[in-house]
Design an enzyme around this catalytic site. Structure first.
Site, mmCIF file in Angstrom:
data_model
loop_
_atom_site.group_PDB
_atom_site.id
_atom_site.type_symbol
_atom_site.label_atom_id
_atom_site.label_comp_id
_atom_site.label_asym_id
_atom_site.label_seq_id
_atom_site.Cartn_x
_atom_site.Cartn_y
_atom_site.Cartn_z
ATOM 1 N N SER A 1 5.252 -16.192 12.439
ATOM 2 C CA SER A 1 6.040 -15.929 11.404
ATOM 3 C C SER A 1 5.805 -16.507 10.199
ATOM 4 O O SER A 1 5.825 -16.086 9.251
ATOM 5 C CB SER A 1 6.814 -16.729 11.867
ATOM 6 O OG SER A 1 7.568 -17.453 10.420
ATOM 7 N N ALA B 1 2.330 -17.019 9.151
ATOM 8 C CA ALA B 1 1.364 -16.458 8.648
ATOM 9 C C ALA B 1 1.844 -14.624 8.180
ATOM 10 O O ALA B 1 1.382 -14.408 6.772
ATOM 11 C CB ALA B 1 -0.038 -15.787 9.913
ATOM 12 N N LEU C 1 5.171 -17.309 17.472
ATOM 13 C CA LEU C 1 4.274 -15.676 17.139
ATOM 14 C C LEU C 1 4.478 -15.145 15.794
ATOM 15 O O LEU C 1 4.847 -13.995 15.192
ATOM 16 C CB LEU C 1 6.038 -15.226 17.461
ATOM 17 C CG LEU C 1 7.071 -15.035 18.481
ATOM 18 C CD1 LEU C 1 8.350 -14.551 18.748
ATOM 19 C CD2 LEU C 1 6.021 -14.461 19.384
ATOM 20 N N ASP D 1 -4.250 -15.987 13.879
ATOM 21 C CA ASP D 1 -2.907 -15.368 14.043
ATOM 22 C C ASP D 1 -3.277 -14.614 11.778
ATOM 23 O O ASP D 1 -2.642 -13.748 12.352
ATOM 24 C CB ASP D 1 -2.118 -17.029 12.831
ATOM 25 C CG ASP D 1 -1.720 -17.681 14.221
ATOM 26 O OD1 ASP D 1 -1.726 -17.253 15.213
ATOM 27 O OD2 ASP D 1 -0.649 -18.256 14.383
HETATM 28 O O1 PMV Z 1 0.591 -20.660 15.860
HETATM 29 P P1 PMV Z 1 1.450 -20.035 17.088
HETATM 30 O O2 PMV Z 1 1.789 -21.652 17.802
HETATM 31 O O3 PMV Z 1 0.215 -19.452 17.746
HETATM 32 O O4 PMV Z 1 -1.110 -21.461 17.874
HETATM 33 C C1 PMV Z 1 -1.879 -20.801 17.543
HETATM 34 C C2 PMV Z 1 -2.975 -20.645 18.304
HETATM 35 C C3 PMV Z 1 -3.889 -22.401 18.335
HETATM 36 O O5 PMV Z 1 -4.833 -21.707 19.282
HETATM 37 C C4 PMV Z 1 -3.317 -23.288 19.147
HETATM 38 C C5 PMV Z 1 -4.329 -22.668 16.943
HETATM 39 C C6 PMV Z 1 -5.204 -21.802 15.950
HETATM 40 O O6 PMV Z 1 -5.092 -22.140 14.582
HETATM 41 O O7 PMV Z 1 -5.741 -21.274 16.844
#
Ligand code: PMV
Length: 315
Positions: A108, A110, A106, A152
């Site tokens: 968090s 970032a 989700l 993110d």
């Molecule tokens: O942070 P998460 O678990 O929402 O994953 C990000 C999405 C990925 O594509 C898996 C990694 C990225 O850096 O885009």
């Protein structure tokens, strides 16, 4: 110096995780029901240059200088000081509070970084542009993810729906009608760096197969954007279902995620998929607004540790 507060929302990826790391477009939206909040205020008792950090949610209370140099909060603070070309700050305290579940896809980490960076820069009298904040958050994200795509930091900093392609300027999009999502948390921590590494290894072994999977997912992201702009739930749901199938083929789903996704579909979701890095963490189901509470209960009944109902609304 007056206190300065900044907040940033959680996020979900609607379509395109993992493929986005390889240059395909992906869609993400803020989840404003949960937020990270940072407050920086002058610390009259503190010694010159000292920043005291309080993050009770993770049991952290420390002077910034006592944190390891690669600690995400230290990297966030150092990023601001470097950006503002400051060697020291007035004595101050930084309080962090977040309602975004940790390690669940989700956003968090970032969101905490975005709130901290904006609050500290604002307190020091130099609020930063969204673009600068986002790129400083990206630097912190490298500690968590190794090779983050940048989705993110972009969605949580701009707090807007994004159609994101690595290396390109932010593109947002309009929302034709309200869409309601139920987020179901497996309760299993999702280590994004691990699943990103797993995909990288599998890609190295069979580049053609993975390039085909990535570009199929990229096409789904484009279809999803069209569906959202037009307000078509059935189309978006179908795209989410297809995306989950492709993520399963990539090996990033799990029995727990599949159980929640299948349970959602059996209970009248328009579509459902894992969201984020996978392995554990969250799934999302697109539902009719009036069925959201019922869906949240269904997901809990079949094993979700937690649920959040969130909406995206026409802008
Ligand atoms: O942070 P998460 O678990 O929402 O994953 C990000 C999405 C990925 O594509 C898996 C990694 C990225 O850096 O885009």
């Amino acid at each position: 110096m007056p206190a300065y507060t900044a907040t940033a929302p959680g996020k979900i990826i609607l379509v395109g995780e993992h493929a986005v790391v390889y240059g395909q477009p992906a869609l993400a939206v803020p989840v404003r029901d949960v937020r990270a909040r940072a407050v920086v205020r002058a610390d009259i008792k503190g010694e010159e240059g000292a920043i005291r950090i309080f993050a009770p949610g993770i049991g952290l209370q420390s002077r910034y200088k006592d944190l390891p140099v690669n600690h995400p909060l230290r990297v966030a603070v150092d990023g601001v000081l470097h950006e503002l070309e400051l060697l020291r700050t007035p004595a101050c305290s930084l309080h962090i509070h977040s309602t975004i579940p940790i390690a669940s896809g989700l956003g968090s980490s970032a969101a905490v970084s975005a709130a901290v960076i904006q609050a500290l820069a604002g307190f020091l009298g130099h609020p930063l542009s969204k673009e600068r904040v986002s790129s400083l958050v990206f630097e912190v994200e490298k500690i968590h993810h190794g090779t983050p795509s940048g989705i993110d930091n972009t969605v949580v900093t701009y707090d807007k729906p994004v159609f994101f392609t690595k290396g390109l300027p932010i593109q947002t999009f309009s929302i034709g009608k309200p869409f309601t999502f139920v987020i179901g948390d497996t309760g299993i921590p999702s280590a994004t760096a691990e699943t990103v590494g797993l995909v990288r290894n599998a890609y190295q072994e069979d580049k053609q197969r993975f390039e085909d999977l990535f570009s199929a997912i990229g096409s789904l992201a484009i279809k999803a954007r069209t569906a959202i702009i037009a307000g078509r739930k059935a189309d978006l749901g179908a795209v989410m279902d297809e995306n989950h199938t492709l993520l399963k083929e990539m090996g990033v789903s799990s029995p727990e995620l599949d159980r929640l996704v299948e349970g959602a579909r059996k209970n009248a979701a328009w579509g459902a998929k894992l969201s984020g890095g996978g392995g554990g963490g969250n799934m999302i189901a697109l539902v009719e607004s009036e069925q959201a509470e019922q869906m949240a209960q269904t997901l809990k009944d079949i094993g979700a540790a937690n649920t959040i109902i969130t909406r995206i609304e026409p802008t």
